[in-house]
Design a protein around this motif. Sequence first.
Motif, PDB file in Angstrom:
ATOM      1  N   VAL A  43      -2.065  10.805  -9.724  1.00 24.11           N
ATOM      2  CA  VAL A  43      -1.948  11.197 -11.123  1.00 24.11           C
ATOM      3  C   VAL A  43      -0.660  10.670 -11.778  1.00 24.11           C
ATOM      4  CG1 VAL A  43      -0.863  13.463 -10.802  1.00 24.11           C
ATOM      5  CG2 VAL A  43      -2.434  13.098 -12.709  1.00 24.11           C
ATOM      6  N   ASN A  44       0.397  10.489 -11.024  1.00 26.54           N
ATOM      7  CA  ASN A  44       1.637   9.922 -11.572  1.00 26.54           C
ATOM      8  C   ASN A  44       2.385   9.196 -10.448  1.00 26.54           C
ATOM      9  OD1 ASN A  44       3.309  11.837 -10.157  1.00 26.54           O
ATOM     10  ND2 ASN A  44       2.844  13.336 -11.752  1.00 26.54           N
ATOM     11  N   ASP A  45       3.485   8.543 -10.799  1.00 30.69           N
ATOM     12  CA  ASP A  45       4.232   7.761  -9.811  1.00 30.69           C
ATOM     13  C   ASP A  45       4.782   8.620  -8.669  1.00 30.69           C
ATOM     14  OD1 ASP A  45       3.717   5.439 -11.164  1.00 30.69           O
ATOM     15  OD2 ASP A  45       5.687   5.302 -12.116  1.00 30.69           O
ATOM     16  N   SER A  46       5.136   9.849  -8.961  1.00 29.82           N
ATOM     17  CA  SER A  46       5.672  10.740  -7.933  1.00 29.82           C
ATOM     18  C   SER A  46       4.618  11.049  -6.862  1.00 29.82           C
ATOM     19  CB  SER A  46       6.170  12.038  -8.572  1.00 29.82           C
ATOM     20  OG  SER A  46       6.613  12.934  -7.592  1.00 29.82           O
ATOM     21  N   THR A  47       3.436  11.451  -7.300  1.00 22.87           N
ATOM     22  CA  THR A  47       2.385  11.774  -6.330  1.00 22.87           C
ATOM     23  C   THR A  47       1.863  10.522  -5.632  1.00 22.87           C
ATOM     24  OG1 THR A  47       0.679  11.759  -8.048  1.00 22.87           O
ATOM     25  CG2 THR A  47       1.671  13.891  -7.502  1.00 22.87           C
ATOM     26  N   THR A  48       1.819   9.401  -6.348  1.00 19.83           N
ATOM     27  CA  THR A  48       1.401   8.145  -5.717  1.00 19.83           C
ATOM     28  C   THR A  48       2.393   7.749  -4.631  1.00 19.83           C
ATOM     29  OG1 THR A  48       0.296   7.398  -7.732  1.00 19.83           O
ATOM     30  CG2 THR A  48       0.869   5.710  -6.126  1.00 19.83           C
ATOM     31  N   GLY A  49       3.690   7.880  -4.915  1.00 17.23           N
ATOM     32  CA  GLY A  49       4.712   7.570  -3.912  1.00 17.23           C
ATOM     33  C   GLY A  49       4.600   8.463  -2.693  1.00 17.23           C
ATOM     34  N   LEU A  50       4.372   9.744  -2.924  1.00 15.32           N
ATOM     35  CA  LEU A  50       4.214  10.681  -1.813  1.00 15.32           C
ATOM     36  C   LEU A  50       2.959  10.373  -1.004  1.00 15.32           C
ATOM     37  CD1 LEU A  50       5.321  13.129  -0.332  1.00 15.32           C
ATOM     38  CD2 LEU A  50       4.055  14.575  -1.923  1.00 15.32           C
ATOM     39  N   THR A  51       1.880  10.012  -1.689  1.00 12.70           N
ATOM     40  CA  THR A  51       0.646   9.649  -0.997  1.00 12.70           C
ATOM     41  C   THR A  51       0.857   8.442  -0.103  1.00 12.70           C
ATOM     42  OG1 THR A  51      -0.718  10.566  -2.756  1.00 12.70           O
ATOM     43  CG2 THR A  51      -1.754   8.923  -1.332  1.00 12.70           C
ATOM     44  N   TRP A  52       1.532   7.418  -0.623  1.00 14.85           N
ATOM     45  CA  TRP A  52       1.803   6.228   0.196  1.00 14.85           C
ATOM     46  C   TRP A  52       2.767   6.549   1.333  1.00 14.85           C
ATOM     47  CZ3 TRP A  52      -1.024   2.298   0.904  1.00 14.85           C
ATOM     48  CH2 TRP A  52      -1.878   1.856  -0.106  1.00 14.85           C
ATOM     49  N   ASP A  53       3.753   7.394   1.078  1.00 12.51           N
ATOM     50  CA  ASP A  53       4.694   7.802   2.120  1.00 12.51           C
ATOM     51  C   ASP A  53       3.941   8.447   3.286  1.00 12.51           C
ATOM     52  OD1 ASP A  53       7.458   8.444   3.088  1.00 12.51           O
ATOM     53  OD2 ASP A  53       6.730  10.492   2.793  1.00 12.51           O
ATOM     54  N   LEU A  54       3.047   9.363   2.983  1.00 12.73           N
ATOM     55  CA  LEU A  54       2.290  10.055   4.031  1.00 12.73           C
ATOM     56  C   LEU A  54       1.275   9.130   4.703  1.00 12.73           C
ATOM     57  CD1 LEU A  54       1.810  13.488   2.279  1.00 12.73           C
ATOM     58  CD2 LEU A  54       3.293  12.966   4.222  1.00 12.73           C
ATOM     59  N   THR A  55       0.717   8.196   3.944  1.00  7.14           N
ATOM     60  CA  THR A  55      -0.230   7.234   4.532  1.00  7.14           C
ATOM     61  C   THR A  55       0.475   6.338   5.536  1.00  7.14           C
ATOM     62  OG1 THR A  55      -1.585   7.261   2.528  1.00  7.14           O
ATOM     63  CG2 THR A  55      -1.841   5.371   4.003  1.00  7.14           C
ATOM     64  N   ILE A  56       1.635   5.832   5.171  1.00  5.48           N
ATOM     65  CA  ILE A  56       2.402   4.974   6.078  1.00  5.48           C
ATOM     66  C   ILE A  56       2.846   5.763   7.305  1.00  5.48           C
ATOM     67  CG2 ILE A  56       4.534   3.636   6.311  1.00  5.48           C
ATOM     68  CD1 ILE A  56       4.091   2.914   3.266  1.00  5.48           C
ATOM     69  N   ALA A  57       3.262   7.006   7.108  1.00  7.27           N
ATOM     70  CA  ALA A  57       3.648   7.861   8.236  1.00  7.27           C
ATOM     71  C   ALA A  57       2.454   8.109   9.161  1.00  7.27           C
ATOM     72  CB  ALA A  57       4.217   9.188   7.741  1.00  7.27           C
ATOM     73  N   ALA A  58       1.268   8.334   8.588  1.00  4.39           N
ATOM     74  CA  ALA A  58       0.063   8.571   9.395  1.00  4.39           C
ATOM     75  C   ALA A  58      -0.310   7.336  10.205  1.00  4.39           C
ATOM     76  CB  ALA A  58      -1.102   8.989   8.497  1.00  4.39           C
ATOM     77  N   ILE A  59      -0.210   6.168   9.598  1.00  2.00           N
ATOM     78  CA  ILE A  59      -0.514   4.924  10.316  1.00  2.00           C
ATOM     79  C   ILE A  59       0.493   4.708  11.441  1.00  2.00           C
ATOM     80  CG2 ILE A  59      -0.580   2.405  10.089  1.00  2.00           C
ATOM     81  CD1 ILE A  59      -1.695   2.911   7.206  1.00  2.00           C
ATOM     82  N   SER A  60       1.770   4.938  11.156  1.00  2.00           N
ATOM     83  CA  SER A  60       2.807   4.796  12.187  1.00  2.00           C
ATOM     84  C   SER A  60       2.577   5.756  13.343  1.00  2.00           C
ATOM     85  CB  SER A  60       4.193   5.052  11.585  1.00  2.00           C
ATOM     86  OG  SER A  60       4.453   4.157  10.547  1.00  2.00           O
ATOM     87  N   LEU A  61       2.247   6.991  13.025  1.00  2.00           N
ATOM     88  CA  LEU A  61       1.976   7.986  14.062  1.00  2.00           C
ATOM     89  C   LEU A  61       0.774   7.579  14.896  1.00  2.00           C
ATOM     90  CD1 LEU A  61       2.442  10.717  15.435  1.00  2.00           C
ATOM     91  CD2 LEU A  61       1.141  11.784  13.570  1.00  2.00           C
ATOM     92  N   THR A  62      -0.261   7.066  14.255  1.00  2.00           N
ATOM     93  CA  THR A  62      -1.458   6.625  14.980  1.00  2.00           C
ATOM     94  C   THR A  62      -1.126   5.505  15.962  1.00  2.00           C
ATOM     95  OG1 THR A  62      -2.873   7.247  13.138  1.00  2.00           O
ATOM     96  CG2 THR A  62      -3.774   5.660  14.704  1.00  2.00           C
ATOM     97  N   ILE A  63      -0.349   4.542  15.518  1.00  2.00           N
ATOM     98  CA  ILE A  63       0.044   3.437  16.401  1.00  2.00           C
ATOM     99  C   ILE A  63       0.847   3.969  17.576  1.00  2.00           C
ATOM    100  CG2 ILE A  63       1.479   1.359  16.540  1.00  2.00           C
ATOM    101  CD1 ILE A  63       0.618   0.836  13.568  1.00  2.00           C
ATOM    102  N   TRP A  64       1.765   4.884  17.315  1.00  2.00           N
ATOM    103  CA  TRP A  64       2.578   5.467  18.385  1.00  2.00           C
ATOM    104  C   TRP A  64       1.710   6.228  19.382  1.00  2.00           C
ATOM    105  CZ3 TRP A  64       5.553  10.593  18.058  1.00  2.00           C
ATOM    106  CH2 TRP A  64       6.359  10.772  19.180  1.00  2.00           C
TER     107      TRP A  64
END
Length: 105
Positions: A43-64
């Motif tokens: 809905v805005n840049d703040s929530t988009t940034g948080l969504t991408w932050d959590l997506t990248i963290a989830a991908i990193s965790l999956t690889i680990w």
Amino acid sequence: MSPMRWIYLALAIWGTIHPMYYFMSYLSANDWSLGALIDAWYVNDSTTGLTWDLTIAAISLTIWIIAEVAVRRNWVALIAIPATYCIGVSCGLPLYLFLRSKPIT
């Protein structure tokens, strides 16, 4: 069970219940529309940034998780991957740490 494992377990439970409360509240107020929930993440840049932050963290965790499971052969720890994507990193990470910290027999 060690005190640290209890902490990981408590965080995994909290990381399941607390975010899901808000997801369910939003979904019930918006006619159970998953599309509306996903739209709200952008809905805005703040929530988009948080969504991408959590997506990248989830991908990193999956690889680990995959890398460590391949070495440690702790197959049950793979359950943390669907927990991460179906519930969130707030559940998946402490759940994985809980499962990883089990004494090797």
